[in-house]
Write a protein that holds these residues in place. Sequence first.
Motif, PDB file in Angstrom:
ATOM      1  N   ARG A  43      51.045   2.837 -13.502  1.00 57.14           N
ATOM      2  CA  ARG A  43      50.885   3.147 -12.157  1.00 57.14           C
ATOM      3  C   ARG A  43      52.239   2.427 -11.266  1.00 57.14           C
ATOM      4  O   ARG A  43      52.772   3.117 -10.302  1.00 57.14           O
ATOM      5  CB  ARG A  43      49.788   2.660 -11.261  1.00 57.14           C
ATOM      6  N   PRO A  99      55.540   4.971 -10.808  1.00 60.91           N
ATOM      7  CA  PRO A  99      55.343   6.056  -9.706  1.00 60.91           C
ATOM      8  C   PRO A  99      55.267   5.436  -8.478  1.00 60.91           C
ATOM      9  O   PRO A  99      55.866   6.050  -7.479  1.00 60.91           O
ATOM     10  CB  PRO A  99      53.993   6.945 -10.324  1.00 60.91           C
ATOM     11  N   GLU A 129      51.214   8.841  -6.195  1.00 62.06           N
ATOM     12  CA  GLU A 129      51.384   7.831  -7.562  1.00 62.06           C
ATOM     13  C   GLU A 129      50.627   8.564  -8.807  1.00 62.06           C
ATOM     14  O   GLU A 129      50.968   8.170  -9.785  1.00 62.06           O
ATOM     15  CB  GLU A 129      51.015   6.449  -7.162  1.00 62.06           C
ATOM     16  N   LEU A 130      49.383   9.364  -8.413  1.00 62.49           N
ATOM     17  CA  LEU A 130      49.079   9.670  -9.634  1.00 62.49           C
ATOM     18  C   LEU A 130      49.239  11.217 -10.052  1.00 62.49           C
ATOM     19  O   LEU A 130      49.012  11.501 -11.131  1.00 62.49           O
ATOM     20  CB  LEU A 130      47.214   9.858  -9.317  1.00 62.49           C
ATOM     21  N   GLN A 131      50.023  11.773  -9.194  1.00 58.83           N
ATOM     22  CA  GLN A 131      50.522  13.335  -9.571  1.00 58.83           C
ATOM     23  C   GLN A 131      52.050  13.369  -9.324  1.00 58.83           C
ATOM     24  O   GLN A 131      52.612  13.580 -10.435  1.00 58.83           O
ATOM     25  CB  GLN A 131      49.466  14.266  -8.697  1.00 58.83           C
ATOM     26  N   LYS A 188      54.195  10.958 -10.999  1.00 65.71           N
ATOM     27  CA  LYS A 188      53.817  10.400 -12.006  1.00 65.71           C
ATOM     28  C   LYS A 188      54.626  10.610 -13.205  1.00 65.71           C
ATOM     29  O   LYS A 188      55.150   9.841 -14.143  1.00 65.71           O
ATOM     30  CB  LYS A 188      52.437  11.114 -12.410  1.00 65.71           C
ATOM     31  N   TRP A 244      45.633  15.571 -14.393  1.00 66.44           N
ATOM     32  CA  TRP A 244      46.436  14.565 -14.399  1.00 66.44           C
ATOM     33  C   TRP A 244      45.856  13.096 -15.010  1.00 66.44           C
ATOM     34  O   TRP A 244      46.677  12.470 -15.496  1.00 66.44           O
ATOM     35  CB  TRP A 244      46.929  14.179 -12.805  1.00 66.44           C
TER      36      TRP A 244
END
Length: 316
Positions: A38, A41, A104-106, A109, A270
């Motif tokens: 993480r 990102p 940050e997760l998609q 990423k 994701w």
Amino acid sequence: MDSSFPNISSTLLGELPKETWWASDHYNWEGFWFASSRLSPVMAARSNFQASNDDVFLTSSIKTGTTWLKAIIPTIMNPKGRKNDDTDDPLLKHHPNDLMPSLELQLFKDNPNPDLTAMPSPRLFRSLVPYPLLPESVKNSACKIVYITRDPKDVFVSMWHFMNSWTCTIGQGPWKMNEAFESFCRGVHAFGPFHDHVLSYWKESLRRPEKILFLRYEDLKKDPKVQLKKLASFLGRPFAKEEEVEKVLWRCSLERLKTLEVNQNGVDPWLGIPYKLYFRRGIVGDWENNITEEMKERLDQVTRMKFEGSGLDFKH
């Protein structure tokens, strides 16, 4: 702008405090805990994301009731969301995660500088990072931030059930509740510490109420119509009729969302998490069914100590 990911080298990671959370190494950067996957990102978004004045952000720590708001906010912003015609309802085909993509997760990423110019305006985003780590353009533009939080006891219980359900689907055994609880009380968890995360947005919402709307999940559950009207006005989309409020509440109700085929059988592309895991009980006070009185007193004490003098509490 930088066209490559910030260099998260083994040397840098070796210099950061490290703890294990749910069998995964987490590193403390800028006072908060992140899995190594993480960090890049988060850093890339912080450096490269350019906010527009009409963007809307949903921010939170983990497991605070965001799934509900990920349905509510797009429905409020969509002119068709408050009408009686359900045939064009995006929620029929999309999990709420799809309607408010995560920085940050998609979006960041796999790409440190994605082209987001094709997204229709107003753009809707979400993020789990604390206020100090948001992109500067988000802080300095006129975009709106909606922050949602809840009683930390319910946050912990929701987190424990969610993480164990997820990790069990990939062959990991469950983490013992007492060990997970100790970690949570110490602030060691993804995007934590919880209390510091909440305070970062709470203090900024007091300073800039026109910028940040601070919501408690308990208030949404107790008086959803009042809270929805407040949210819609904050977003510049006030309701014209009471029937519109009721329509949005019905369309976004957890009871309805749970029954939709996409949420029963879909998987987050994701994260690889089955969509159905995002819907458990969604009630206030579920901690009473899960943790001991001793654990309750311990976490309440941590909360009192952390929030002392801030004017913030979770009494309901």
